[in-house]
Design an enzyme around this catalytic site. Structure first.
Site, PDB file in Angstrom:
ATOM      1  N   SER A  41      11.816  -4.627 -40.055  1.00  0.00           N
ATOM      2  CA  SER A  41      13.211  -4.522 -39.608  1.00  0.00           C
ATOM      3  C   SER A  41      13.837  -5.912 -39.537  1.00  0.00           C
ATOM      4  O   SER A  41      15.061  -6.047 -39.483  1.00  0.00           O
ATOM      5  CB  SER A  41      13.292  -3.824 -38.240  1.00  0.00           C
ATOM      6  N   ASP A  95       3.986  -6.345 -39.947  1.00  0.00           N
ATOM      7  CA  ASP A  95       4.295  -5.287 -40.931  1.00  0.00           C
ATOM      8  C   ASP A  95       3.978  -5.744 -42.346  1.00  0.00           C
ATOM      9  O   ASP A  95       4.320  -6.871 -42.735  1.00  0.00           O
ATOM     10  CB  ASP A  95       5.802  -4.977 -40.872  1.00  0.00           C
ATOM     11  N   GLU A 107       7.697   7.834 -35.995  1.00  0.00           N
ATOM     12  CA  GLU A 107       9.135   7.536 -35.989  1.00  0.00           C
ATOM     13  C   GLU A 107       9.942   8.791 -36.292  1.00  0.00           C
ATOM     14  O   GLU A 107       9.696   9.486 -37.295  1.00  0.00           O
ATOM     15  CB  GLU A 107       9.462   6.439 -37.022  1.00  0.00           C
TER      16      GLU A 107
END
Ligand code: KIV
Length: 281
Positions: A47, A85, A184
């Protein structure tokens, strides 16, 4: 120095129903704040591409970006378990590539684990990375790197077939050796079933309160990201307003010459001033 949390700590927290607090951070000062606030896990999420680099989605994030951000986070880490990530196409091509890239985040930046998106379809990649000695956190449900295939940024697992798919993805991720899994955007009852079934902790984002832990993006928690606000986000501060008012005050004081004051300035011997004036003016 406080001890860095480990996978057995999170297994114990799951068993004892002690919520695991994860949040994202991408640099040194954000990590300092997250540590001060008492976060158990820090995710250096991809993100970062959207909230720090102004990208439209996470697809353009590179290994170089992730290594740089993970390094900055690790320099401020004290107690939290740090997960880096793996960006889009850094683990899908083949297992060797997946191990090599996971290894870069561990060897160059020093993260404790890597996270990658996908369930059944990524079982081999997860297993290969774990067999190489690197801890993996899974990520299922809405997987932003492959949102196009899912029909956009939508809740996953609402109907029969997709609920079964998400559930089986969770089983696959655990079986492949992941130490935790992010859920998610899945309906709360499905997240509850998965959390009950799995031995590894579930970390929810838009997955209700039954998960073993929760994760939110740093900028969303503090009201620092203005482009959009998903339903699952709760902002605990109006960061944009607060920080802008500080900056506005600075702009105003420079313009009206109240900054810098005497207390922010350095004095010198008036005789030297006189000499320079006499010589050059
Ligand atoms: O990149 C990220 O911040 C994430 C969280 C939203 C789970 O993957």
């Amino acid at each position: 120095m406080s001890k860095v949390l480990t996978i057995p700590d999170f297994m114990r927290m799951k068993q004892e129903k002690e919520p695991i607090v994860m949040l994202t951070a991408y640099n040194h000062w954000q990590t300092n704040l997250a540590e001060r606030a008492g976060a158990d896990m820090i995710l250096v999420g991809d993100s970062v591409g959207m909230v720090e680099h102004g990208l439209q989605d996470t697809l353009g994030v590179t290994m170089e970006m992730m290594i740089m951000h993970c390094k900055a986070v690790m320099r401020a880490r004290k107690r939290a378990f740090v997960v880096g990530d793996l960006p889009f196409l850094s683990y899908e091509i083949d297992e060797r590539e997946a191990i090599r890239n996971a290894g870069l985040l561990v060897k160059e930046a020093g993260v404790d684990a890597v996270k990658l998106e996908g369930g059944k379809s990524r079982k081999n990649a997860i297993r290969a990375i774990v067999n190489a000695g690197i801890a993996v956190v899974g990520h299922i449900g809405l997987t932003p790197q492959t949102a196009t295939l899912l029909g956009g940024y939508k809740v996953q697992g609402k109907d029969d077939a997709s609920a079964k798919r998400v559930f089986e993805d969770a089983l696959a991720v655990q079986e492949a050796g992941a130490c935790a899994v992010v859920l998610e955007c899945v309906p709360s009852p499905l997240a509850e079933l998965i959390t009950r079934k799995l031995d590894i902790p579930t970390i929810g984002i838009g997955a209700g309160s039954a998960c073993d832990g929760q994760v939110l993006v740093f900028h969303d928690i503090l009201g620092l990201f203005e482009a959009f606000k998903p339903k699952f986000v709760k902002s605990y501060a109006n960061g944009v307003e607060y920080l802008t008012s500080g900056l506005e005050e600075y702009v105003k004081e420079v313009r009206n010459k109240t900054f810098p004051g005497k207390e922010h300035s350095f004095a010198m011997d008036p005789e030297i001033v006189k000499k320079i004036e006499a010589e050059y003016f």
